[in-house]
Structure formats: C-alpha cells, structure tokens
Design an enzyme around this catalytic site. Structure first.
Site, PDB file in Angstrom:
ATOM      1  N   GLU A  15       0.838  -1.212   0.000  1.00 30.36           N
ATOM      2  CA  GLU A  15       0.000   0.000   0.000  1.00 30.36           C
ATOM      3  C   GLU A  15       0.866   1.253   0.000  1.00 30.36           C
ATOM      4  O   GLU A  15       2.062   1.187   0.259  1.00 30.36           O
ATOM      5  CB  GLU A  15      -0.966  -0.019   1.186  1.00 30.36           C
ATOM      6  CG  GLU A  15      -0.301  -0.274   2.510  1.00 30.36           C
ATOM      7  CD  GLU A  15      -0.481   0.836   3.503  1.00 30.36           C
ATOM      8  OE1 GLU A  15      -0.868   1.948   3.106  1.00 30.36           O
ATOM      9  OE2 GLU A  15      -0.185   0.589   4.679  1.00 30.36           O
ATOM     10  N   ASP A 128     -15.458   6.362  15.042  1.00 28.61           N
ATOM     11  CA  ASP A 128     -14.338   6.219  14.112  1.00 28.61           C
ATOM     12  C   ASP A 128     -13.903   4.752  14.012  1.00 28.61           C
ATOM     13  O   ASP A 128     -13.243   4.220  14.902  1.00 28.61           O
ATOM     14  CB  ASP A 128     -13.167   7.105  14.571  1.00 28.61           C
ATOM     15  CG  ASP A 128     -12.057   7.180  13.535  1.00 28.61           C
ATOM     16  OD1 ASP A 128     -12.122   6.441  12.530  1.00 28.61           O
ATOM     17  OD2 ASP A 128     -11.120   7.975  13.730  1.00 28.61           O
ATOM     18  N   ALA A 131     -12.302   1.974   7.505  1.00 27.57           N
ATOM     19  CA  ALA A 131     -12.916   1.254   6.390  1.00 27.57           C
ATOM     20  C   ALA A 131     -12.105  -0.003   6.033  1.00 27.57           C
ATOM     21  O   ALA A 131     -12.588  -0.858   5.284  1.00 27.57           O
ATOM     22  CB  ALA A 131     -13.026   2.172   5.173  1.00 27.57           C
ATOM     23  N   ASP A 132     -10.894  -0.103   6.586  1.00 31.88           N
ATOM     24  CA  ASP A 132     -10.082  -1.314   6.350  1.00 31.88           C
ATOM     25  C   ASP A 132     -10.873  -2.573   6.723  1.00 31.88           C
ATOM     26  O   ASP A 132     -10.803  -3.584   6.023  1.00 31.88           O
ATOM     27  CB  ASP A 132      -8.798  -1.289   7.201  1.00 31.88           C
ATOM     28  CG  ASP A 132      -7.795  -0.253   6.743  1.00 31.88           C
ATOM     29  OD1 ASP A 132      -8.055   0.442   5.741  1.00 31.88           O
ATOM     30  OD2 ASP A 132      -6.741  -0.123   7.407  1.00 31.88           O
ATOM     31  N   LYS A 149      -3.120  -1.672  14.439  1.00 30.54           N
ATOM     32  CA  LYS A 149      -2.233  -0.669  15.054  1.00 30.54           C
ATOM     33  C   LYS A 149      -2.610  -0.470  16.528  1.00 30.54           C
ATOM     34  O   LYS A 149      -3.779  -0.378  16.882  1.00 30.54           O
ATOM     35  CB  LYS A 149      -2.327   0.640  14.283  1.00 30.54           C
ATOM     36  CG  LYS A 149      -1.475   0.566  13.002  1.00 30.54           C
ATOM     37  CD  LYS A 149      -1.256   1.916  12.388  1.00 30.54           C
ATOM     38  CE  LYS A 149      -2.440   2.320  11.569  1.00 30.54           C
ATOM     39  NZ  LYS A 149      -2.431   1.829  10.197  1.00 30.54           N
TER      40      LYS A 149
HETATM   41  N1  PSU Z   1       0.459   0.521   8.409  1.00 30.42           N
HETATM   42  C1  PSU Z   1       1.515   1.256   8.834  1.00 30.42           C
HETATM   43  N2  PSU Z   1       1.416   2.618   8.685  1.00 30.42           N
HETATM   44  C2  PSU Z   1       0.308   3.226   8.142  1.00 30.42           C
HETATM   45  C3  PSU Z   1      -0.791   2.426   7.693  1.00 30.42           C
HETATM   46  C4  PSU Z   1      -0.653   1.068   7.873  1.00 30.42           C
HETATM   47  O1  PSU Z   1       2.511   0.728   9.329  1.00 30.42           O
HETATM   48  O2  PSU Z   1       0.273   4.465   8.042  1.00 30.42           O
HETATM   49  C5  PSU Z   1      -2.018   3.086   7.076  1.00 30.42           C
HETATM   50  C6  PSU Z   1      -2.774   2.105   6.179  1.00 30.42           C
HETATM   51  O3  PSU Z   1      -2.873   2.663   4.893  1.00 30.42           O
HETATM   52  C7  PSU Z   1      -4.128   1.953   6.822  1.00 30.42           C
HETATM   53  C8  PSU Z   1      -4.303   3.304   7.449  1.00 30.42           C
HETATM   54  O4  PSU Z   1      -5.140   1.643   5.907  1.00 30.42           O
HETATM   55  O5  PSU Z   1      -3.002   3.530   8.017  1.00 30.42           O
HETATM   56  C9  PSU Z   1      -5.441   3.339   8.464  1.00 30.42           C
HETATM   57  O6  PSU Z   1      -5.978   4.634   8.476  1.00 30.42           O
HETATM   58  P1  PSU Z   1      -7.455   4.892   9.030  1.00 30.42           P
HETATM   59  O7  PSU Z   1      -7.377   4.589  10.493  1.00 30.42           O
HETATM   60  O8  PSU Z   1      -7.699   6.362   8.764  1.00 30.42           O
HETATM   61  O9  PSU Z   1      -8.375   4.018   8.265  1.00 30.42           O
HETATM   62 MN    MN Z   2      -9.913   6.280  11.070  1.00 30.95          MN
END
Ligand code: PSU
Ligand code: MN
Length: 289
Positions: A15, A128, A131-132, A149
């Site tokens: 990604e 929050d 969408a993943d 994460k």
């Molecule tokens: N993994 C990492 N660093 C990142 C991400 C994943 O080590 O920055 C990114 C990915 O693209 C993931 C996004 O989809 O963080 C999640 O963001 P959000 O919580 O806004 O969906």
């Molecule tokens: Mn988010």
C-alpha cells in the site's frame, strides 16, 4: 504486472498510505524502495498501489514513489474516495482498504502492510472505525500485518473483525500481536504453525466460497519490539493531544503515528520499518507457496 500474472510469477501488493501519511521523508522513500527490493529478492514482483492523476497504478516507478514520498499535499484515499479520485484525476495514496479493492481487481492474492486500521479508542463518541475492516470482509486476499495498530481499541477491533467473518490468523504466536509490541494480552483465535498452513487455508476458503480476506498477524521481530508498557504512555499522550487539537477522521492515524514517533524519539518509526519488512518477508513466502 500483466506479464507476472500470465507467467504466474507471484506478486506481492504493497500500500502507499504508509508512504504518504505513515512516515516522514526521507524514511518513507527509503522504506518503500527497500520494501520492493525485499519482494524482488524473494523472487516475487512488488506492486505498490496508488492513484496517479486519476490513473490506477498497480506497481509504481521509482520516480512515482519519490513523488509520493516528497509531496506533502497527496490525498489519502480509502474505499469511499476511489471513484471520485479517478474522475477528478487526483494523485493519492491508497489505504489498506483501497489497496485491497485494487489488488483484488488485479487478481493479486497476497498483500503486505504494517498494521491495519480498526476501531479507534473512544469510538463511542465519534464512531471512528477504519474502512479497512469492511474491505477485509469484501475481498479474498492474504493480508499480512503486525496486528491492528496499537493506537486502536484492540479488543473491540478483534471482535469486529471476527463478526465480519475475517479470520485472524497469528503466525506462530499465542497472542494477537499489537504492531510495535509482540503481545497484546489478547489470545489468538487461530494460530498458523507454518506458511504451508496459511496457503492451504486460503485455498480451502476459496473452495468453501468464502470471500473474506485472511488476516495474517505476524509479530514484530524481538530485537525491534517496543514493549507495551513503554509504548502505551506515548500512545495515550498522543491521543490526548489529538483531542485537544480536534484532529478528526482520516487525519487521526497519521497524527498519532507522527506524535508517537516524536515521543519515542524515533524508536516507533524504526520499529514500524522493521515490522513492515518482516511482514513482506512472510508475504513473499506465502506468495511463493
Ligand atoms: N500501516 C503502517 N502505517 C500506516 C498504515 C498502515 O505501518 O500508516 C495506514 C494504512 O494505509 C491503513 C491506514 O489503511 O493507516 C489506516 O488509516 P485509518 O485509520 O484512517 O483508516
Ligand atoms: Mn480512522
């Protein structure tokens, strides 16, 4: 990429939001280039995915990776942003969610990232949820990560993933890993003992007509791990700061990652790189099986 598909050379999707929003320059550029190198060295073809001037790119040139790394204003595109991004000829990076859509279109079955998004802490207030999760439930891909994460509410994230029918498969680990840490304190629902089991289970899922991804959770290497007791204060401090500054929506995850990096004086960034490379290594093994 077409050539690779035709000749059945294994492809590993990567990604690009980790490049534009996950790491600072020049670490992001160096990491993205090294990521592709690891894939090639293992005999696979890397496909870093993004939108360039509205064009879907399955595989980027070194110049395109450099451009994404350097340009501050690049958009972060998730599931809901993709179509209009194409129409309006936007240049943007794809999150895990958007990358899953495009990788599936390109018939790629293995994808490596750092950590996936999920249910944010305090989601009761702002709803929050990344969408993943929805997208993991929608396309059948082997997604290798180091766990959700650790900035997230991990118990809720794991519950929701399970509800969506996405198997959380830890690689040789009793615990669900927590991104920078090897352990979350949460018991793994499914443990894979080998790469072969993972590849086999992917096949069986397809025979069962199951359309969800397999989420392979691969603990960060011991030497790069940041223990939970150490990282947790940095996470909490960064979440508090995000509240004060009223950071919302798509900006939350990038903000937290960058503040945690400051709080750990660069240690979290180094760990993020190491876990990503470790995930790519496992992804190439799955792709080669
Ligand atoms: N993994 C990492 N660093 C990142 C991400 C994943 O080590 O920055 C990114 C990915 O693209 C993931 C996004 O989809 O963080 C999640 O963001 P959000 O919580 O806004 O969906
Ligand atoms: Mn988010």
């Amino acid at each position: 990429i077409n050539k690779a598909l035709n000749q059945k050379i294994p492809i590993v999707a990567l990604e690009s939001t980790i490049i534009t929003h996950g790491m600072p320059f020049p670490d992001n550029y160096e990491t993205a280039i090294k990521a592709e190198k690891i894939v090639r060295y293992a005999g696979c073809i890397p496909a870093t995915i993004a939108l360039i001037n509205g064009q879907i790119k399955i595989g980027l040139t070194q110049n395109e990776i450099y451009y994404l790394s350097k340009t501050q204003s690049t958009k972060k595109l998730s599931t809901s942003d993709l179509a209009m991004g194409i129409v309006q000829k936007i240049t943007g990076s794809t999150t895990v969610a958007a990358t899953l859509i495009l990788a599936a279109l390109a018939k790629i079955s293995v994808f490596a990232t750092g950590g996936i998004g999920g249910v944010h802490r305090g989601f009761e207030k702002d709803f929050d949820i990344s969408a993943d999760l929805k997208q993991l439930a929608s396309v059948p891909i082997n997604v290798v990560c180091a766990g959700p994460k650790a900035i997230l509410d991990l118990p809720k994230t794991i519950e929701l993933i399970g509800s969506l029918g996405v198997p959380i498969i830890t690689f040789r680990s009793q615990d669900v890993p927590a991104f920078w840490s090897r352990k979350s304190g949460l018991k793994s629902p499914i443990i894979a003992k080998s790469v072969k089991e993972i590849a086999h289970s992917y096949l069986v899922r397809s025979q069962l007509g199951l359309n969800e991804s397999q989420l392979i959770c691969n603990p960060i290497p011991i030497k790069n791990e940041i223990k939970r007791q150490i990282i947790e204060p940095a996470i909490n401090q960064s979440i508090e700061l995000a509240k004060i500054r009223q950071i919302k929506g798509q900006d939350v995850t990038p903000f937290l990652l960058s503040k945690i990096n400051e709080a750990t004086r660069g240690q979290s960034l180094e760990a993020n790189k190491a876990l990503l490379f470790n995930n790519i290594d496992l992804a190439t093994k799955i792709a080669n099986t």
